[in-house]
Design a protein around this motif. Structure first.
Motif, PDB file in Angstrom:
ATOM      1  N   GLU A  68       0.835  -1.205   0.000  1.00  0.00           N
ATOM      2  CA  GLU A  68       0.000   0.000   0.000  1.00  0.00           C
ATOM      3  C   GLU A  68       0.870   1.255   0.000  1.00  0.00           C
ATOM      4  OE1 GLU A  68      -3.595  -2.031   2.662  1.00  0.00           O
ATOM      5  OE2 GLU A  68      -2.311  -0.467   3.529  1.00  0.00           O
ATOM      6  N   PRO A  69       0.779   2.104  -1.037  1.00  0.00           N
ATOM      7  CA  PRO A  69       1.631   3.294  -1.110  1.00  0.00           C
ATOM      8  C   PRO A  69       1.495   4.216   0.099  1.00  0.00           C
ATOM      9  CG  PRO A  69       0.602   2.878  -3.231  1.00  0.00           C
ATOM     10  CD  PRO A  69      -0.036   1.928  -2.259  1.00  0.00           C
ATOM     11  N   ARG A  70       0.262   4.464   0.555  1.00  0.00           N
ATOM     12  CA  ARG A  70       0.089   5.371   1.698  1.00  0.00           C
ATOM     13  C   ARG A  70       0.763   4.803   2.945  1.00  0.00           C
ATOM     14  NH1 ARG A  70      -3.703   5.966   6.023  1.00  0.00           N
ATOM     15  NH2 ARG A  70      -3.808   8.146   6.750  1.00  0.00           N
ATOM     16  N   THR A  71       0.588   3.521   3.181  1.00  0.00           N
ATOM     17  CA  THR A  71       1.203   2.901   4.357  1.00  0.00           C
ATOM     18  C   THR A  71       2.728   3.015   4.310  1.00  0.00           C
ATOM     19  OG1 THR A  71      -0.641   1.341   4.560  1.00  0.00           O
ATOM     20  CG2 THR A  71       1.411   0.759   5.670  1.00  0.00           C
ATOM     21  N   LEU A  72       3.303   2.810   3.131  1.00  0.00           N
ATOM     22  CA  LEU A  72       4.761   2.910   2.996  1.00  0.00           C
ATOM     23  C   LEU A  72       5.249   4.341   3.178  1.00  0.00           C
ATOM     24  CD1 LEU A  72       5.347   0.441   0.012  1.00  0.00           C
ATOM     25  CD2 LEU A  72       5.731   0.030   2.453  1.00  0.00           C
ATOM     26  N   LEU A  73       4.471   5.316   2.684  1.00  0.00           N
ATOM     27  CA  LEU A  73       4.859   6.718   2.877  1.00  0.00           C
ATOM     28  C   LEU A  73       4.767   7.110   4.346  1.00  0.00           C
ATOM     29  CD1 LEU A  73       3.229   8.442  -0.234  1.00  0.00           C
ATOM     30  CD2 LEU A  73       5.669   8.089   0.212  1.00  0.00           C
ATOM     31  N   ILE A  74       3.736   6.630   5.030  1.00  0.00           N
ATOM     32  CA  ILE A  74       3.664   6.871   6.472  1.00  0.00           C
ATOM     33  C   ILE A  74       4.877   6.230   7.152  1.00  0.00           C
ATOM     34  CG2 ILE A  74       2.367   6.364   8.580  1.00  0.00           C
ATOM     35  CD1 ILE A  74      -0.190   6.452   6.856  1.00  0.00           C
ATOM     36  N   GLY A  75       5.265   5.059   6.660  1.00  0.00           N
ATOM     37  CA  GLY A  75       6.466   4.418   7.188  1.00  0.00           C
ATOM     38  C   GLY A  75       7.699   5.287   7.008  1.00  0.00           C
ATOM     39  N   LEU A  76       7.791   5.991   5.872  1.00  0.00           N
ATOM     40  CA  LEU A  76       8.932   6.887   5.639  1.00  0.00           C
ATOM     41  C   LEU A  76       8.897   8.070   6.602  1.00  0.00           C
ATOM     42  CD1 LEU A  76      11.424   7.649   4.049  1.00  0.00           C
ATOM     43  CD2 LEU A  76       9.953   8.673   2.298  1.00  0.00           C
ATOM     44  N   VAL A  77       7.694   8.579   6.882  1.00  0.00           N
ATOM     45  CA  VAL A  77       7.569   9.643   7.877  1.00  0.00           C
ATOM     46  C   VAL A  77       8.103   9.157   9.224  1.00  0.00           C
ATOM     47  CG1 VAL A  77       5.948  11.049   9.212  1.00  0.00           C
ATOM     48  CG2 VAL A  77       5.606  10.766   6.749  1.00  0.00           C
ATOM     49  N   VAL A  78       7.681   7.966   9.616  1.00  0.00           N
ATOM     50  CA  VAL A  78       8.082   7.423  10.908  1.00  0.00           C
ATOM     51  C   VAL A  78       9.555   7.019  10.900  1.00  0.00           C
ATOM     52  CG1 VAL A  78       7.620   5.575  12.570  1.00  0.00           C
ATOM     53  CG2 VAL A  78       5.736   6.714  11.433  1.00  0.00           C
ATOM     54  N   LEU A  79      10.095   6.689   9.721  1.00  0.00           N
ATOM     55  CA  LEU A  79      11.521   6.369   9.620  1.00  0.00           C
ATOM     56  C   LEU A  79      12.362   7.552  10.096  1.00  0.00           C
ATOM     57  CD1 LEU A  79      13.355   4.552   6.762  1.00  0.00           C
ATOM     58  CD2 LEU A  79      14.242   6.728   7.579  1.00  0.00           C
ATOM     59  N   GLY A  80      12.050   8.751   9.578  1.00  0.00           N
ATOM     60  CA  GLY A  80      12.796   9.936  10.004  1.00  0.00           C
ATOM     61  C   GLY A  80      12.603  10.228  11.477  1.00  0.00           C
ATOM     62  N   ALA A  81      11.343  10.117  11.935  1.00  0.00           N
ATOM     63  CA  ALA A  81      11.061  10.367  13.343  1.00  0.00           C
ATOM     64  C   ALA A  81      11.741   9.331  14.227  1.00  0.00           C
ATOM     65  CB  ALA A  81       9.550  10.354  13.570  1.00  0.00           C
ATOM     66  N   GLY A  82      11.703   8.064  13.792  1.00  0.00           N
ATOM     67  CA  GLY A  82      12.331   7.012  14.575  1.00  0.00           C
ATOM     68  C   GLY A  82      13.843   7.153  14.647  1.00  0.00           C
ATOM     69  N   LEU A  83      14.454   7.547  13.520  1.00  0.00           N
ATOM     70  CA  LEU A  83      15.902   7.695  13.512  1.00  0.00           C
ATOM     71  C   LEU A  83      16.355   8.837  14.406  1.00  0.00           C
ATOM     72  CD1 LEU A  83      18.668   6.893  12.480  1.00  0.00           C
ATOM     73  CD2 LEU A  83      18.294   8.343  10.474  1.00  0.00           C
TER      74      LEU A  83
END
Length: 390
Positions: free
Chosen positions: A201-216
């Motif tokens: 799911e594109p939206r789910t993966l983009l949300i994952g990218l948002v959280v990637l930056g926040a998580g890092l």
């Protein structure tokens, strides 16, 4: 609802009990920044293996039991790490960190699924407050770590005490979670998605990218703020633990007030302001010549890192019927960055110093800023049962 706050808070305390005293562990084992980074990858490996399975496990045995499994695994890990440090054994410590990564992964996904369920039933933003409980627990863990470090208490004894608390609380508190609702039963005619459908799911993966930056950015601070303060500003281990506590305190405060800001201004705008604050604070911390100025940077960094992760979890769970699978995907991406990214910074830290290595985090924060609109709210009130939350 209090039970959800409790498991988030205990999770934070457990994590900080290790993170705030990484310098002590590094010193005990005689490791460089790069070698410490390699050791920390053991925890990342455990989490990366467990995270994609956590949603399925929660769906099979229930959210409460998944928290219990994660808590027991974390307690066993703490005892193993304590044994590794007591014997100055890097392999045994690495094994303990691997188990720690597995336990934290299961626990984190399950608590976020429970938090999203509470949020949907309340029909208002409360996920940041649950993550504030995590940060509050981490602050308490950091302050306990600072105090024990100043008193010269061995980290092994510290971890054994933590293991005892985790066993007691993680087995008892989940019995007070909300009754679980089967969303599949409320949509009997709807096609059932495949186990890994959410990964497409594109939206789910983009949300994952948002959280990637926040998580890092959050993970880098958790793992390296204390050591960067000790090494970069020639401070004591206790000062490094206090600096970590300052970061966590700022993050905790903004998580408590963040829900109201999100409900008023929307996820996207708040997310973009948060990421901007995180970047500015990171730059101040890296280039500050004194401990007080670095503390100012830690405050802005912590405030900016406060809301990205909980907003990502809420966005992934906008549709409760698919929440477990999507939260698992977003958690996998975010926690991979949270756990695997910081150890990689350790390798770079061997070459340029750990404070300078932290500048790499800014690139991920910028990427998250650009895709922040993917986290915009989706209303599904028909799919949200108006159940009272105790």
């Amino acid at each position: 609802m209090w039970a959800t706050f409790a498991v988030f808070g205990l999770n934070g305390l457990v994590f900080a009990s290790w993170a705030a005293r990484i310098p002590a562990a590094s010193s005990t084992l005689g490791l460089s920044d790069g070698q410490t980074g390699s050791l920390l990858l053991a925890a990342a490996a455990g989490s990366v293996l467990a995270l994609p399975l956590a949603g399925s496990i929660a769906g099979r045995v229930g959210v409460a039991n998944t928290v219990r499994i994660g808590g027991v695994a974390s307690a066993i890990a703490a005892v193993t790490i304590a044994g590794g440090l007591a014997t100055a054994s890097v392999p045994l410590t690495a094994l303990g960190l691997f188990l720690f990564g597995v336990g934290v992964a299961l626990w984190d996904v399950a608590q976020n699924i429970e938090g999203a369920d509470v949020e949907h039933r309340l029909r208002r933003t409360i996920m940041p407050k649950f993550h504030a409980a995590f940060s509050g627990g981490a602050f308490a863990g950091a302050m306990v770590g600072a105090g024990l470090s100043a008193l010269g208490v061995d980290l092994s004894y510290h971890l054994l005490g933590v293991a005892s608390v985790v066993i007691l609380v993680s087995l008892w508190v989940p019995r007070y979670f909300l009754p679980e609702i089967s969303h599949a039963d409320s949509h009997p005619d709807a096609p059932q998605p495949g186990r890994f459908a959410a990964w497409l799911e594109p939206r789910t993966l983009l949300i994952g990218l948002v959280v990637l930056g926040a998580g890092l950015t959050e993970g880098a601070a958790n793992d390296w703020v204390a050591k960067a303060t000790v090494d970069g500003l020639e401070s004591s281990e206790a000062t490094g633990a206090v600096m970590f506590g300052v970061f966590v305190a700022a993050m905790t405060l903004f998580r408590f007030v963040g829900g109201g800001l999100i409900d008023r201004y929307g996820r996207v705008r708040v997310l973009q302001v948060s990421l901007g604050s995180s970047l500015v604070g990171l730059l101040i911390f890296v280039f500050a010549p004194t401990v007080p100025l670095a503390g100012v940077g830690a405050v802005l960094w912590g405030a900016g890192a406060a809301l990205g992760f909980p907003m990502g979890m809420s966005a992934a769970a906008d549709e409760p019927r698919h929440a477990a699978a999507r939260v698992s995907v977003v958690s996998t991406i975010g926690y991979t960055a949270f756990l695997a990214g910081p150890p990689l910074l350790g390798f770079l830290g061997d070459q340029v110093g750990i404070r300078n290595a932290l500048l790499v985090v800014g690139v991920a924060v910028l990427a998250s800023f650009l895709v922040a609109p993917a986290a915009a709210e989706r209303q599904n009130n028909a799919d949200r049962p108006a159940t009272p939350v105790p």
